[in-house]
Scaffold this active site. Structure first.
Site, mmCIF file in Angstrom:
data_model
loop_
_atom_site.group_PDB
_atom_site.id
_atom_site.type_symbol
_atom_site.label_atom_id
_atom_site.label_comp_id
_atom_site.label_asym_id
_atom_site.label_seq_id
_atom_site.Cartn_x
_atom_site.Cartn_y
_atom_site.Cartn_z
ATOM 1 N N ASP A 1 -54.618 21.769 31.719
ATOM 2 C CA ASP A 1 -54.605 23.139 32.087
ATOM 3 C C ASP A 1 -55.625 23.514 32.923
ATOM 4 O OD1 ASP A 1 -52.769 23.962 29.459
ATOM 5 O OD2 ASP A 1 -54.237 22.614 28.750
ATOM 6 N N HIS B 1 -54.501 24.201 23.800
ATOM 7 C CA HIS B 1 -53.463 23.867 24.817
ATOM 8 C C HIS B 1 -52.275 24.009 24.452
ATOM 9 C CE1 HIS B 1 -51.214 21.261 27.557
ATOM 10 N NE2 HIS B 1 -50.636 20.562 26.360
HETATM 11 P P1 NAI Z 1 -43.133 9.727 24.934
HETATM 12 O O1 NAI Z 1 -42.117 10.055 23.657
HETATM 13 O O2 NAI Z 1 -42.403 9.344 26.129
HETATM 14 O O3 NAI Z 1 -43.996 8.917 24.261
HETATM 15 C C1 NAI Z 1 -44.699 8.903 22.914
HETATM 16 C C2 NAI Z 1 -44.668 7.504 22.482
HETATM 17 O O4 NAI Z 1 -45.601 7.560 21.337
HETATM 18 C C3 NAI Z 1 -43.342 6.978 22.056
HETATM 19 O O5 NAI Z 1 -43.457 5.465 22.610
HETATM 20 C C4 NAI Z 1 -43.520 6.623 20.613
HETATM 21 O O6 NAI Z 1 -42.985 5.369 19.849
HETATM 22 C C5 NAI Z 1 -45.040 6.726 20.344
HETATM 23 N N1 NAI Z 1 -45.424 7.020 19.106
HETATM 24 C C6 NAI Z 1 -45.112 8.276 18.030
HETATM 25 N N2 NAI Z 1 -45.697 8.034 17.152
HETATM 26 C C7 NAI Z 1 -46.580 7.140 17.155
HETATM 27 C C8 NAI Z 1 -47.552 6.877 15.960
HETATM 28 N N3 NAI Z 1 -47.764 7.338 15.006
HETATM 29 N N4 NAI Z 1 -48.452 5.822 16.687
HETATM 30 C C9 NAI Z 1 -48.186 5.204 17.636
HETATM 31 N N5 NAI Z 1 -47.230 5.604 18.578
HETATM 32 C C10 NAI Z 1 -46.262 6.380 18.429
HETATM 33 O O7 NAI Z 1 -43.898 11.014 25.265
HETATM 34 P P2 NAI Z 1 -45.144 11.314 26.166
HETATM 35 O O8 NAI Z 1 -44.313 11.994 27.367
HETATM 36 O O9 NAI Z 1 -45.749 10.115 26.425
HETATM 37 O O10 NAI Z 1 -46.187 12.651 25.486
HETATM 38 C C11 NAI Z 1 -46.787 12.137 24.443
HETATM 39 C C12 NAI Z 1 -47.613 13.355 23.909
HETATM 40 O O11 NAI Z 1 -48.428 13.906 24.765
HETATM 41 C C13 NAI Z 1 -46.489 14.365 23.311
HETATM 42 O O12 NAI Z 1 -46.930 14.849 21.944
HETATM 43 C C14 NAI Z 1 -46.683 15.499 24.363
HETATM 44 O O13 NAI Z 1 -46.184 16.789 23.947
HETATM 45 C C15 NAI Z 1 -48.044 15.307 24.609
HETATM 46 N N6 NAI Z 1 -48.618 15.868 25.801
HETATM 47 C C16 NAI Z 1 -49.897 16.697 25.826
HETATM 48 C C17 NAI Z 1 -50.389 16.950 27.004
HETATM 49 C C18 NAI Z 1 -52.054 17.820 27.007
HETATM 50 O O14 NAI Z 1 -52.301 18.540 27.836
HETATM 51 N N7 NAI Z 1 -52.682 17.755 26.090
HETATM 52 C C19 NAI Z 1 -49.684 17.057 28.179
HETATM 53 C C20 NAI Z 1 -48.417 16.351 28.102
HETATM 54 C C21 NAI Z 1 -47.933 15.946 27.088
#
Ligand code: NAI
Length: 327
Positions: A161, A189
């Site tokens: 952000d 966030h």
């Molecule tokens: P993604 O779905 O591509 O990857 C997430 C991975 O985490 C998957 O491979 C899944 O198998 C794994 N996973 C799920 N639960 C797990 C657990 N308990 N232990 C270990 N691994 C686990 O998602 P992406 O795009 O990589 O995003 C990840 C997170 O980041 C999402 O929650 C998204 O909303 C968040 N995010 C946060 C931002 C921020 O500014 N704080 C910005 C963009 C995304």
């Protein structure tokens, strides 16, 4: 040469993981003289573990001189063993028909377990950054689940952000991003975050005076920054990943190596600063030095800003209430 440090990353086979791991291994996060051991966590699911192996094959093929070791895990306690840095990226995304309360509960389970695992096995100085959404509340849950670790070691990512706000201000003023100082983002966030350029300067001049347009602030700037995540999904068909990974690198690098007196935004547990109740994981302006962050205090809060801060605080407290019974 320096002794390797241990960096745990969860959700390592996901899209942020793919944009993040290579940069950690190349030294962009902790410095070009700091070897790292990557301790990668994915869910036990066969497909996820296989994909993780594939990412590790690519990491090997980069032949990074600073990559001193790599481990794949499906158990959080093993993944967090002696870890100095933990980037909690993996989270449960909102599925079709899932209510907000279901999402909070599913993530509360994950971050309670991971907080306990950190409590049991991580380095006592571990620096934790929660990226997985809802990031602030997940970080709060992890902190509450790790009573033996210092609470200030738990942080949430507001840096994306912050960086989004920087780039909007640069575009509006026509000045380089690097010239903008003292910008910050307050709160959660989420679209309720309050990006605040009242204190920002460019070459010593006030950005607020330069822009001098409250309607732009309220009707253009804040909605653009707040809804940027949705705009990326709309354009790309996928949520922001490279920019999120970049923000995670920025957050950890600044926390570990310092900001030279400059402000950045981190989500950190409140000690009551600016009237935010203790322990609320809140976006604040901070400076970092010697591996510690310090909230910038004593800034004047005008009526409009107070209203914005109240709104994002109310949302965070609503989230906290929603998971209270699970802690
Ligand atoms: P993604 O779905 O591509 O990857 C997430 C991975 O985490 C998957 O491979 C899944 O198998 C794994 N996973 C799920 N639960 C797990 C657990 N308990 N232990 C270990 N691994 C686990 O998602 P992406 O795009 O990589 O995003 C990840 C997170 O980041 C999402 O929650 C998204 O909303 C968040 N995010 C946060 C931002 C921020 O500014 N704080 C910005 C963009 C995304």
């Amino acid at each position: 040469s320096k002794k390797p440090v241990r960096v745990a990353v969860t959700g390592a086979a996901g899209q942020i993981g793919y944009a993040l791991l290579f940069r950690i291994a190349s030294g962009e996060m902790l410095g070009k003289d700091q070897p790292v051991i990557l301790q990668l966590l994915e869910i036990p699911d066969e497909k996820a573990q296989k994909a993780l192996k594939g990412v590790m094959m690519e990491l090997e093929d980069c032949a990074f001189p600073l990559l001193a070791g790599m481990e794949a895990h499906s158990d959080a306690k093993a993944a967090f063993k002696d870890t100095d840095y933990a980037l909690l990226v993996g989270a449960r995304p909102r599925g079709p028909g899932m209510e907000r309360a279901d999402l909070l509960a599913a993530n509360a389970q994950i971050f309670t377990a991971q907080g306990k695992a950190l409590n049991e096995s991580a380095s006592r100085n571990v620096k934790v950054l929660v990226v997985g959404n809802p990031a602030n509340t997940n970080a709060y849950i992890a902190m509450k689940s790790a009573p033996d670790l210092p609470r200030e070691n738990f942080t949430a990512m507001l840096r994306l952000d912050h960086n989004r706000a920087l780039s909007q201000i640069a575009a509006k003023t026509g000045k380089p991003v690097a010239s903008i100082k003292k910008l910050c983002v307050w709160g959660n966030h989420s679209p309720t975050m309050y990006a605040d350029y009242r204190f920002a300067t460019i070459d010593g001049a006030s950005v607020k005076d330069m822009i001098n347009d409250h309607a732009w602030n309220k009707d253009v700037f804040l909605p653009t920054v707040g809804k940027r995540g949705a705009a990326i999904i709309e354009a790309r068909g996928l949520s922001s990943a490279a920019s999120a990974a970049n923000a995670a690198i920025d957050h950890m690098r600044d926390w570990a190596l310092g900001t030279n007196g400059e402000w950045v935004t981190m989500g950190v547990p409140s000690n009551g600063e600016y009237g935010i109740p203790k322990d609320v994981m809140f976006g604040y302006p901070v400076t970092c030095e010697g591996g510690k962050y310090k909230i910038v205090e004593g800034l004047p809060i005008d009526a409009f800003s107070q209203e914005c801060i109240n709104k994002t605080l109310a949302e965070l407290q609503g989230e906290q209430d929603g998971v209270k019974h699970l802690l």
